[in-house]
Design an enzyme around this catalytic site. Structure first.
Site, PDB file in Angstrom:
ATOM      1  N   LYS A  23      32.078  75.800   1.936  1.00 10.64           N
ATOM      2  CA  LYS A  23      31.701  74.937   3.056  1.00 10.64           C
ATOM      3  C   LYS A  23      32.292  75.508   4.345  1.00 10.64           C
ATOM      4  O   LYS A  23      33.415  76.026   4.346  1.00 10.64           O
ATOM      5  CB  LYS A  23      32.246  73.530   2.783  1.00 10.64           C
ATOM      6  CG  LYS A  23      31.788  72.461   3.753  1.00 10.64           C
ATOM      7  CD  LYS A  23      32.427  71.118   3.379  1.00 10.64           C
ATOM      8  CE  LYS A  23      31.998  69.985   4.291  1.00 10.64           C
ATOM      9  NZ  LYS A  23      32.700  68.723   3.972  1.00 10.64           N
ATOM     10  N   SER A  60      29.320  64.925   3.853  1.00 10.64           N
ATOM     11  CA  SER A  60      29.055  66.020   4.762  1.00 10.64           C
ATOM     12  C   SER A  60      28.750  67.344   4.070  1.00 10.64           C
ATOM     13  O   SER A  60      28.153  68.230   4.667  1.00 10.64           O
ATOM     14  CB  SER A  60      30.243  66.209   5.698  1.00 10.64           C
ATOM     15  OG  SER A  60      31.392  66.607   4.966  1.00 10.64           O
ATOM     16  N   SER A 117      32.665  63.180   0.905  1.00  6.80           N
ATOM     17  CA  SER A 117      31.837  64.338   1.296  1.00  6.80           C
ATOM     18  C   SER A 117      31.627  65.382   0.208  1.00  6.80           C
ATOM     19  O   SER A 117      30.834  66.314   0.399  1.00  6.80           O
ATOM     20  CB  SER A 117      32.431  65.020   2.527  1.00  6.80           C
ATOM     21  OG  SER A 117      32.212  64.240   3.674  1.00  6.80           O
TER      22      SER A 117
END
Lengths: 476, 94
Positions: free
Chosen positions: A69, A144, A168
């Protein structure tokens, strides 16, 4: 071995990381060929899905590639956290988790899309455009960490790392139909992670199945001298093998399973999984978390923005990142932050600054910290009777792009069921448990601090019994 | 709980955000709605409950006080918007 024969061995949609490692070990493919196979898959499918913000063409290891990420600092590879304010920022050092992946021989294949500064539940808040759900590109992958979850489901990475503040990792895994672990707070280093809310942020793995998830967790977990909030694991990570759940006590918190807004199809899939757990030998009983669910979201949306407003103060146009010129230092800082931050970070900086400001501190931030104690105590009481708590991970299956984008409060409700355990620093595992309207439903398993091995055992046994096919139907 | 336009401007100043007129209007509405929702925490009587600032009960994290290499100056300035010698250059502070 030529490219065509590699693609016949490496079906990136189906291959688990453990199987991929086996192929390399038996010299059926090289690490470079494996890396290439995922790049080829990305070339084919990522123009539609937009899981990646950037790809790494040359592997820096012979092992199974991993996607990170874009809040995870990578030496020499641009790291933006999905924000314009970090456009062009190239870290001069590796985060500890990136360094541990490299040390284990895992080449970084790319940086995945995220809501700006990991603030969001749909990946629509990325300054670089949304990621789409591999099961239905009209729908969001969650957030997210939608980029990491969608990349794993679409066969663009064998596994990935995400970060989780209030859901997330778990929520995107639920919406994309894969396995995601939010580890116990303190078990994975946050050194080199773009900070959002420091008392909540945790890095964790996303994978096709529970064993891969456990394996990747074992590679990144453990104390790091560079993050003084980390601790040694009390016991080594065990890769799960068993298929029965005898002796396991599973609690079903009423409020987490009957909350308003949970779709009927989600409830059905979760109840089926609970029945399967019973048939595998688990004892199942009901329990309560009355105030955790009722007040968890409010507590989170005070504490996380308060910490964010402090953490994001560092983006001032002085040392790195965007600078927008001004006549004075102050004008430069204010313009840089106005231009560089998108709507959601601004909203949270404003909310957090307000909650911490003179006259409001006790009523908002101080009170929220006390609610946090209440939430931790309620969970501790539940764990006196149960080993694992279960619920849906997300109240809904993947929703359509734009459906909640105009209403921040509706979007915040996506994390209603993941937030309470995050506030208590507890680990949580998402395991796919079926489909509703053709879209994946996620089962959330919550355990006491440092109970990852129990979560892996439970998740693995259920995964075998459920038999969920993690490959999106439209890609089969 | 409503928040006034003046309060929004004051908080923006504290947060060093130069907001456009439209943003001030929108944030006044949005923050009002969010504050009303999060204000729910005030319903609970928690006078006797201690606050939690951190989920683990860590007291001190010790390590040996041994020197190790830190980033070199070129690395430190690699992402600087404006460098002058070994300093970050910024506009005048007054």
């Amino acid at each position: 071995m030529g490219v065509s024969s590699v693609s016949s061995v490496v079906d990136t949609l189906r291959l688990t990381a453990e199987e991929a490692a086996g192929l390399v070990e038996r010299k059926e493919v090289t690490g470079a060929e494996l890396h290439r196979a995922y790049l080829d898959a990305a070339a084919e499918r990522d123009p539609e899905l937009h899981c990646y913000l950037r790809l790494v063409d040359e592997p820096n290891g012979d092992g199974v590639p991993v996607a990170l990420k874009d809040v995870i600092s990578t030496h020499g590879i641009e790291t933006t956290a999905g924000s314009k304010i970090l456009a062009g920022y190239v870290p001069q050092f590796d985060s500890t988790v990136a360094a541990r992946c490299k040390a284990a021989g895992l080449p970084i294949i790319g940086k995945t899309n995220t809501d700006e500064f990991a603030m969001g539940s749909s990946t629509e808040n990325s300054a670089y455009g949304p990621t789409r759900n591999p099961w239905d590109p009209e729908r969001v992958p969650g957030g997210s960490g939608g980029g990491s979850a969608a990349a794993v489901s679409a066969g663009l990475a064998p596994w990935a790392l995400g970060s989780d503040t209030g859901g997330s990792i778990k929520q995107p895994s639920a919406l994309c139909g894969n396995v995601g672990l939010r580890p116990t707070y303190g078990t994975v280093s946050r050194y080199g992670i773009v900070a959002f809310a420091s008392s909540l942020d945790q890095v964790g793995p996303v994978a096709k199945n529970v064993r891969d998830c456990a394996l990747l967790y074992s590679l990144i977990a453990g104390r790091d001298e560079r993050d003084s909030t980390t601790v040694e694991l009390p016991e080594p990570v065990r890769l799960p093998e068993g298929e029965d759940l005898s002796g396991l006590r599973i609690g079903v918190p009423k409020e987490l399973n009957e909350a308003e807004g949970i779709e009927p199809g989600v409830t059905t899939a979760v109840q089926n999984a609970i029945e399967l757990a019973r048939s595998l030998g688990a004892e199942v009983g009901e329990c309560e978390l009355p105030r955790s669910v009722e007040y968890g979201l409010a507590c989170y949306y005070l504490i996380a923005p308060a910490e964010a407003s402090s953490n994001l103060a560092r983006y001032d146009g002085v040392r790195y990142g965007l600078r927008v010129d001004g006549e004075s230092y102050r004008e430069m800082v204010e313009r840089t932050r106005d231009v560089g931050f998108g709507d959601e970070p601004k909203r949270r900086i404003m909310l957090g600054t307000y909650a911490l400001s003179a006259g409001y501190f006790d009523a908002f931030y101080g009170q929220a910290q006390k609610v946090r104690t209440v939430i931790a105590r309620e969970h501790a009481a539940a764990f006196e009777r149960f080993d694992v708590l279960v619920s849906p991970t997300s109240p809904t299956v993947a929703f359509k792009l734009g459906e909640k984008a105009a209403n921040p409060l509706a979007m915040y409700l996506s994390d209603l069921l993941t937030i309470p355990s995050c506030m208590a620093g507890l680990p949580g595992l998402n395991v796919p448990c079926g489909l509703s309207e053709g879209l994946p439903v996620g089962l959330q398993l919550i355990g006491p601090q440092f109970s990852e091995n129990t979560l892996f055992r439970t998740g693995h046994a259920l995964e075998q019994a459920i038999g969920f096919d993690p490959v999106p139907e439209r890609l089969r | 709980m409503a928040i006034t336009r003046e309060e929004v401007l004051h908080v923006a100043k504290l947060a060093r955000l130069e907001l456009s007129g439209d943003e001030v209007e929108r944030l006044t509405l949005e923050l009002g709605a969010i504050l009303e929702a999060v204000g729910k925490v005030a319903e609970l009587d928690l006078d006797d409950v201690p606050p939690t600032s951190h989920p683990l009960e860590l007291v001190n994290a010790w390590r040996e006080d041994e020197p190790y290499d830190s980033l070199g100056l070129d690395a430190v300035f690699a992402n600087a918007p404006q460098r002058e010698d070994d300093l970050f250059r910024v506009p005048p502070t007054t």
